[in-house]
Design a protein around this motif. Structure first.
Motif, PDB file in Angstrom:
ATOM      1  N   GLU A  20      11.059  -0.038  13.992  1.00  0.00           N
ATOM      2  CA  GLU A  20      10.780  -0.853  13.136  1.00  0.00           C
ATOM      3  C   GLU A  20       9.775  -0.550  12.405  1.00  0.00           C
ATOM      4  N   ILE A  21       8.873   0.364  13.292  1.00  0.00           N
ATOM      5  CA  ILE A  21       8.384   0.887  11.940  1.00  0.00           C
ATOM      6  C   ILE A  21       7.827   1.573  11.164  1.00  0.00           C
ATOM      7  N   CYS A  22       9.377   2.265  11.645  1.00  0.00           N
ATOM      8  CA  CYS A  22       9.961   3.374  10.108  1.00  0.00           C
ATOM      9  C   CYS A  22      10.622   2.761   9.553  1.00  0.00           C
ATOM     10  N   THR A  23      11.283   1.718   9.256  1.00  0.00           N
ATOM     11  CA  THR A  23      11.812   1.012   8.098  1.00  0.00           C
ATOM     12  C   THR A  23      10.700  -0.073   7.692  1.00  0.00           C
ATOM     13  N   ARG A  24       9.896  -0.284   8.420  1.00  0.00           N
ATOM     14  CA  ARG A  24       9.037  -0.673   7.555  1.00  0.00           C
ATOM     15  C   ARG A  24       8.293  -0.303   6.432  1.00  0.00           C
ATOM     16  N   LEU A  25       7.669   1.177   7.301  1.00  0.00           N
ATOM     17  CA  LEU A  25       7.226   2.490   6.359  1.00  0.00           C
ATOM     18  C   LEU A  25       8.143   2.416   5.285  1.00  0.00           C
ATOM     19  N   ASN A 161       7.104  10.496   2.689  1.00  0.00           N
ATOM     20  CA  ASN A 161       6.999  11.250   1.260  1.00  0.00           C
ATOM     21  C   ASN A 161       6.552   9.707   0.936  1.00  0.00           C
ATOM     22  N   LEU A 162       5.233  11.071   0.539  1.00  0.00           N
ATOM     23  CA  LEU A 162       3.788  10.058  -0.703  1.00  0.00           C
ATOM     24  C   LEU A 162       3.953  10.348  -2.087  1.00  0.00           C
ATOM     25  N   THR A 163       3.934   9.705  -2.526  1.00  0.00           N
ATOM     26  CA  THR A 163       4.147   9.702  -3.854  1.00  0.00           C
ATOM     27  C   THR A 163       2.952  10.302  -3.991  1.00  0.00           C
ATOM     28  N   PRO A 164       2.732  10.671  -5.267  1.00  0.00           N
ATOM     29  CA  PRO A 164       1.279  10.999  -5.709  1.00  0.00           C
ATOM     30  C   PRO A 164      -0.078  10.063  -5.828  1.00  0.00           C
ATOM     31  N   ASN A 165       0.461   8.452  -6.232  1.00  0.00           N
ATOM     32  CA  ASN A 165      -0.389   7.869  -6.439  1.00  0.00           C
ATOM     33  C   ASN A 165      -0.896   7.051  -5.583  1.00  0.00           C
ATOM     34  N   ARG A 166      -1.039   7.508  -4.197  1.00  0.00           N
ATOM     35  CA  ARG A 166      -1.411   6.973  -2.785  1.00  0.00           C
ATOM     36  C   ARG A 166      -2.056   7.822  -1.818  1.00  0.00           C
ATOM     37  N   PRO A 167      -3.028   8.071  -2.494  1.00  0.00           N
ATOM     38  CA  PRO A 167      -4.222   8.753  -1.948  1.00  0.00           C
ATOM     39  C   PRO A 167      -5.142   8.289  -0.658  1.00  0.00           C
ATOM     40  N   ASP A 168      -4.624   7.252  -0.918  1.00  0.00           N
ATOM     41  CA  ASP A 168      -5.288   6.059   0.327  1.00  0.00           C
ATOM     42  C   ASP A 168      -3.723   6.766   2.288  1.00  0.00           C
ATOM     43  N   CYS A 169      -2.969   6.844   1.617  1.00  0.00           N
ATOM     44  CA  CYS A 169      -2.206   6.808   2.634  1.00  0.00           C
ATOM     45  C   CYS A 169      -1.997   8.417   2.934  1.00  0.00           C
ATOM     46  N   THR A 170      -3.296   9.683   2.326  1.00  0.00           N
ATOM     47  CA  THR A 170      -2.552  11.072   3.374  1.00  0.00           C
ATOM     48  C   THR A 170      -3.788  10.844   4.026  1.00  0.00           C
ATOM     49  N   SER A 171      -3.916   9.204   5.319  1.00  0.00           N
ATOM     50  CA  SER A 171      -4.526   9.030   6.225  1.00  0.00           C
ATOM     51  C   SER A 171      -3.726   8.807   7.285  1.00  0.00           C
ATOM     52  N   ILE A 172      -3.476   8.842   8.288  1.00  0.00           N
ATOM     53  CA  ILE A 172      -3.150   7.857   9.360  1.00  0.00           C
ATOM     54  C   ILE A 172      -3.656   6.761   9.718  1.00  0.00           C
ATOM     55  N   TYR A 173      -5.126   6.925   9.266  1.00  0.00           N
ATOM     56  CA  TYR A 173      -5.644   5.652   9.252  1.00  0.00           C
ATOM     57  C   TYR A 173      -5.318   4.657   8.204  1.00  0.00           C
ATOM     58  N   GLY A 174      -5.370   5.423   7.097  1.00  0.00           N
ATOM     59  CA  GLY A 174      -4.871   4.731   6.060  1.00  0.00           C
ATOM     60  C   GLY A 174      -3.122   3.720   6.102  1.00  0.00           C
ATOM     61  N   ILE A 175      -2.163   4.893   6.849  1.00  0.00           N
ATOM     62  CA  ILE A 175      -0.991   4.878   6.716  1.00  0.00           C
ATOM     63  C   ILE A 175      -0.753   2.812   8.136  1.00  0.00           C
ATOM     64  N   ALA A 176      -1.649   3.230   9.175  1.00  0.00           N
ATOM     65  CA  ALA A 176      -1.889   2.386  10.132  1.00  0.00           C
ATOM     66  C   ALA A 176      -2.146   1.023   9.050  1.00  0.00           C
ATOM     67  N   ARG A 177      -4.266   0.995   8.296  1.00  0.00           N
ATOM     68  CA  ARG A 177      -3.878  -0.590   7.487  1.00  0.00           C
ATOM     69  C   ARG A 177      -2.916  -0.850   6.373  1.00  0.00           C
ATOM     70  N   ASP A 178      -1.998   0.041   6.095  1.00  0.00           N
ATOM     71  CA  ASP A 178      -1.056  -0.796   5.361  1.00  0.00           C
ATOM     72  C   ASP A 178      -0.028  -1.668   5.808  1.00  0.00           C
ATOM     73  N   GLU A 463       1.210  -3.807  -5.213  1.00  0.00           N
ATOM     74  CA  GLU A 463       0.919  -4.526  -3.911  1.00  0.00           C
ATOM     75  C   GLU A 463       1.508  -5.256  -3.508  1.00  0.00           C
ATOM     76  N   VAL A 464       1.638  -6.570  -3.532  1.00  0.00           N
ATOM     77  CA  VAL A 464       2.016  -8.348  -3.712  1.00  0.00           C
ATOM     78  C   VAL A 464       3.556  -8.392  -3.389  1.00  0.00           C
ATOM     79  N   MET A 465       4.548  -7.469  -4.288  1.00  0.00           N
ATOM     80  CA  MET A 465       5.659  -6.961  -4.283  1.00  0.00           C
ATOM     81  C   MET A 465       6.255  -6.082  -3.283  1.00  0.00           C
ATOM     82  N   ARG A 466       5.592  -4.838  -2.572  1.00  0.00           N
ATOM     83  CA  ARG A 466       5.849  -4.343  -1.363  1.00  0.00           C
ATOM     84  C   ARG A 466       5.690  -4.699  -0.374  1.00  0.00           C
ATOM     85  N   ILE A 467       4.517  -5.560  -0.840  1.00  0.00           N
ATOM     86  CA  ILE A 467       4.190  -5.990   1.144  1.00  0.00           C
ATOM     87  C   ILE A 467       4.912  -7.608   1.010  1.00  0.00           C
ATOM     88  N   HIS A 468       5.515  -8.346  -0.102  1.00  0.00           N
ATOM     89  CA  HIS A 468       6.296  -9.798   0.700  1.00  0.00           C
ATOM     90  C   HIS A 468       7.820  -8.461   1.173  1.00  0.00           C
TER      91      HIS A 468
END
Length: 807
Positions: A20-25, A161-178, A463-468
């Motif tokens: 479930e976590i991998c699918t949501r990511l 596989n991080l895209t270059p425009n997501r520096p906030d997710c170069t941390s595990i805390y940032g991934i958890a936040r998303d 942002e709205v699209m990917r979370i919705h």
């Protein structure tokens, strides 16, 4: 970006499964590239050695009787010095795959004694580099249970596989936040670090830079009296799981912070730092021995941290070996700084250094976390190494001014087609850390400090699209139009495709060659200017942008010839570069033929003579290819002119220039100059061409795209032959043009069918015989009509070439 499941759950309170976590990511834009569920460690179980007898045939081996908790004891031959009765360790039965040695165990016979498994060392299970003895567990370890679960080796590793425009997710805390913002659990908050401070940090920092954005902030703290031993097992296991090698506690803490919080840190051994620290540009020719044991030569484009003795660190990229921390470190300086992303990217690329710190700084780190990051790192140092912290010295940082983006909620529907309510859009942005102000359909959104990639309303829509949920976008067909659709491709795109098709239909194969060539090759073909030299070439022989397609094609043909394929016909339609401005990039169709690879076919002359094949290629093959490209691109061939000679890389007597009018050069063709081939170390019969597609004038716009009605004359066409005596220097093309222009309505074609030079014509003369095709349109021509037309043709040729009709 790698992390373990347990590490993620340090920051995310969730009951979701791994799947479930991998699918949501993946659904929120953090694409899962790989998952290692650690299934390889499941067969290893905890076992107890019941007895350890000396091997009858070997002094250093022992025969063990091992209790696996299931059935009778198992016999194992072991050479570990710590093997003894009563030892509890990790056992691998026959048929188990052992990761470190890459071997699947089988029943072995060692010096006459059967061995039905293996007692494992930490190295064999990739826990550490220790292989001096087998794993020695506490006596109360549960026999017969999974060793991987007991030692926490079954912790799955997720790679995204991080895209270059997501520096906030170069941390595990940032991934958890998303993930928390998407509704998959709750983000855990950690209390702010709290510890007693004693005294000032004696080492001061000076920012000596001509551009303050190179280092917008720098924080430094001294911690006295630390004990820098190995880091704890839990930290080592996490670092090993993501591919990092544990070194010592202080270094491991900085690596841990890099991945845990996305905050690269650096530690200096305070005893090795001389005086205060200065952040400055490196001086030309300065060198530093970095932590990777390599010496780097620096320049003013590199920002460094230096003390009184010289450079101690390449800012934001890698520390220096001289001030690195080891087991003798007792006082440590903890650095937490901000660096300019563009400068870090250029410096790292120029020096050829790839580090986790560079990866994050060149994308952008959270400026507001500079001081909290220093506090959290200090807390870990005190927890794992002890010591007494001094007051932090913070310089340069002026605070974060959030970007304000005007956001109309209806933009979500306009750009994505999703029907998302204003309340849900606001809630999504708020959960992601954005601050929404205002009411109604248009609001102001303040961007959080950890999202430097967000700069406009389209970013907020994303942002709205990917979370919705991107999966909520329903597929819909494109709207059909009542009228015929207009042209989609540009003229240049259409001509590029037509050129490729024309050359392929002439038996040539498309090639894709490098846009970079060596400086020597570039100079051979009219290039080599400093403006087109690469700052950081991938290889020495790829130092310049190509001024022509021909060097790459010639080298490709020679490589084929070296492998036994000498008859090659290849082409490429791509870009060449005359200067470093946008208008200096040309769209060119180029091709070469080698050996006997002509349009009529390759091979030996005696085996292909029925089709006139088997002859070495020459200038006329290249001419035909070039004209085929021009014709395919839709230019009127009657306006094409060919002049003798071409650029210096062509043979001067076997080349030509294609023009449209006196000024527009459409291309060149011919055989290559022997000196050019010698310089390229290329041999064989070779000819080639280049046609500048972007130099062709735009076609005239027509009222309709419908082709006009086909009009065929009902009258018989007639051919007449003429032979003109002209000076040797007169080109045959000039005679053809003069004859064609005598009467454009009746003369529909002119071809040369013979050229003769002989003493009977006189010195410096030649005879050119042409065939003129005459097509009556309105009526059948009489003898008088033909006589009048003949006179006009002769007069025109005489006027423009000085030729006379041969008697």
């Amino acid at each position: 970006m790698k992390f373990t499941l347990s590490w993620l759950k340090d920051h995310l309170e969730t009951d979701a499964t791994l799947d479930e976590i991998c699918t949501r990511l993946t659904m929120i834009g953090l694409e899962v590239e790989d998952v290692d569920d650690k299934a390889a460690f499941r067969p290893f179980i905890i076992a107890k050695v019941l007895s350890a007898e000396k091997h009858p045939q070997a002094d250093r081996l022992k025969v063990l009787s091992v209790d696996t908790g299931k059935g009778a004891p198992i016999q194992v031959v072991c050479g570990a010095p710590n093997a003894r009765a009563g030892l509890v360790g990790a056992f691998a039965a026959s048929g188990t795959y052992v990761p470190d040695i890459d071997v699947t165990l089988s029943v072995g016979n060692i010096r006459g004694v059967e061995s039905h498994g293996m007692m494992c060392s930490e190295k064999e299970l990739m826990i550490s580099d220790n292989h001096e003895g087998i794993i020695d567990l506490p006596e109360d370890a549960p026999i017969g249970t999974s060793y991987a679960a007991y030692a926490h080796l079954d912790d799955p590793v997720i790679e995204i596989n991080l895209t270059p425009n997501r520096p906030d997710c170069t941390s595990i805390y940032g991934i958890a936040r998303d993930l928390a913002a998407s509704g998959l659990g709750t983000l855990k908050t950690r209390p702010a670090p709290s510890f007693a401070i004693e005294g000032e940090t004696p080492v001061k920092v000076k920012l000596d830079l001509d551009d303050e954005k190179l280092c917008p902030g720098f924080a430094l703290r001294l911690v006295r009296g630390v004990r820098n031993g190995p880091s704890p097992r839990w930290m080592q296991q996490r670092l090993l799981a993501i591919g990092l090698r544990p070194i010592n506690a202080l270094v491991d803490i900085t690596n841990y912070m890099t991945f845990d919080q996305g905050r690269p840190m650096h530690v200096f051994d305070a005893a090795k730092v001389s005086g205060n620290l200065t952040v400055r540009r490196a001086r030309e020719g300065e060198t530093v021995l970095a932590l990777d044991q390599r010496e780097y030569k620096l320049g003013p484009n590199n920002v460094v941290i230096a003390d009184a003795d010289g450079i101690e660190s390449i800012g934001g990229i890698m520390g220096g070996e001289h001030s690195g921390c080891d087991e003798n470190t007792t006082d440590v300086l903890i650095e937490c700084a901000l660096w300019d992303p563009m400068n870090i990217a250029k410096s790292g690329r120029g020096l050829g250094i790839i580090t986790d710190a560079r990866y994050r700084f060149e994308r952008g780190v959270d400026p507001e976390y500079m001081v909290p990051g220093l506090e959290r790192t200090t807390e870990l140092v005190l927890e794992l190494c002890g010591g007494t912290p001094a007051k932090a010295d913070v310089v340069g940082y002026k605070g974060y001014q959030p970007k304000i983006v005007d956001f109309p909620y209806w933009e979500v529907r306009r750009l994505t087609g999703l029907e998302v309510s204003t309340e849900e859009s606001k809630d999504i942005l708020t959960r992601l850390g954005f601050v929404v102000s205002g009411s109604g359909e248009n609001v102001s959104v303040a961007v959080p400090s950890w999202r430097p990639d967000v700069g406009g309303k389209a970013d907020l829509v994303e942002e709205v699209m990917r979370i919705h949920g991107v999966d909520n976008i329903k597929p819909a067909p494109l709207e059909s139009h009542a009228a015929v659709n207009g042209k989609i491709l540009t003229t240049l795109q259409i001509r590029t495709r037509m050129a490729k098709r024309a050359l392929a239909s002439r038996g040539m194969l498309e090639a894709v060659t490098w846009s970079f060539i060596s400086q020597e090759q570039a100079k051979l073909f009219g290039g080599g200017s400093p403006a087109l030299k690469l700052a950081n070439p991938i290889a020495a022989e790829m130092s310049d942008m190509r001024p022509s397609l021909l060097p790459g094609l010639l080298m490709a043909a020679q490589r084929n010839a070296d492998k036994g394929y000498g008859d090659v016909a290849i082409f490429e339609v791509s870009g060449t570069y005359e200067n470093d401005r946008p208008e200096g990039q040309r769209r060119v169709a180029g091709g070469i033929r080698r050996g006997t690879a002509s349009l009529t076919g390759s091979g030996r002359m005696w085996s292909n003579n029925l089709k006139s094949g088997g002859k070495p290629v020459d200038v006329f093959d290249a001419k035909a290819d070039a004209l085929a490209v021009i014709e395919a691109c839709g230019l009127p061939m009657g306006n094409i002119q060919i002049e003798q000679g071409g650029p210096e890389w062509y043979h001067p007597g076997r080349s030509g220039t294609i023009k449209m009018g006196p000024k527009v050069v459409l291309g060149y063709f011919g055989e290559f100059h022997p000196l050019t081939l010698e310089a390229l170390d290329v041999s064989g019969a070779l000819c080639g061409f280049e046609v500048y597609i972007d130099a062709m004038p735009e076609p005239k716009k027509k009222a309709t795209r419908t082709k006009p009605a086909l009009e065929l004359s009902p009258f018989q066409a007639v051919k007449r032959d003429f032979a003109f005596v002209v000076d040797k220097g007169v080109e045959a093309g000039a005679i053809l043009k003069a004859a064609s222009g005598a009467d454009r309505k009746l003369v529909t074609g002119v071809n040369v069918f013979d050229i003769f030079e002989g003493g009977s014509l006189g010195e410096g003369k030649k005879s050119v015989a042409i065939e003129v095709q005459i097509q009556p349109v309105e009526r059948t021509l009489t003898d008088e009509d033909f006589e009048a037309l003949t006179q006009k043709i002769v007069a025109s040729v005489t006027k423009f070439t000085g030729g006379v009709l041969r008697s």
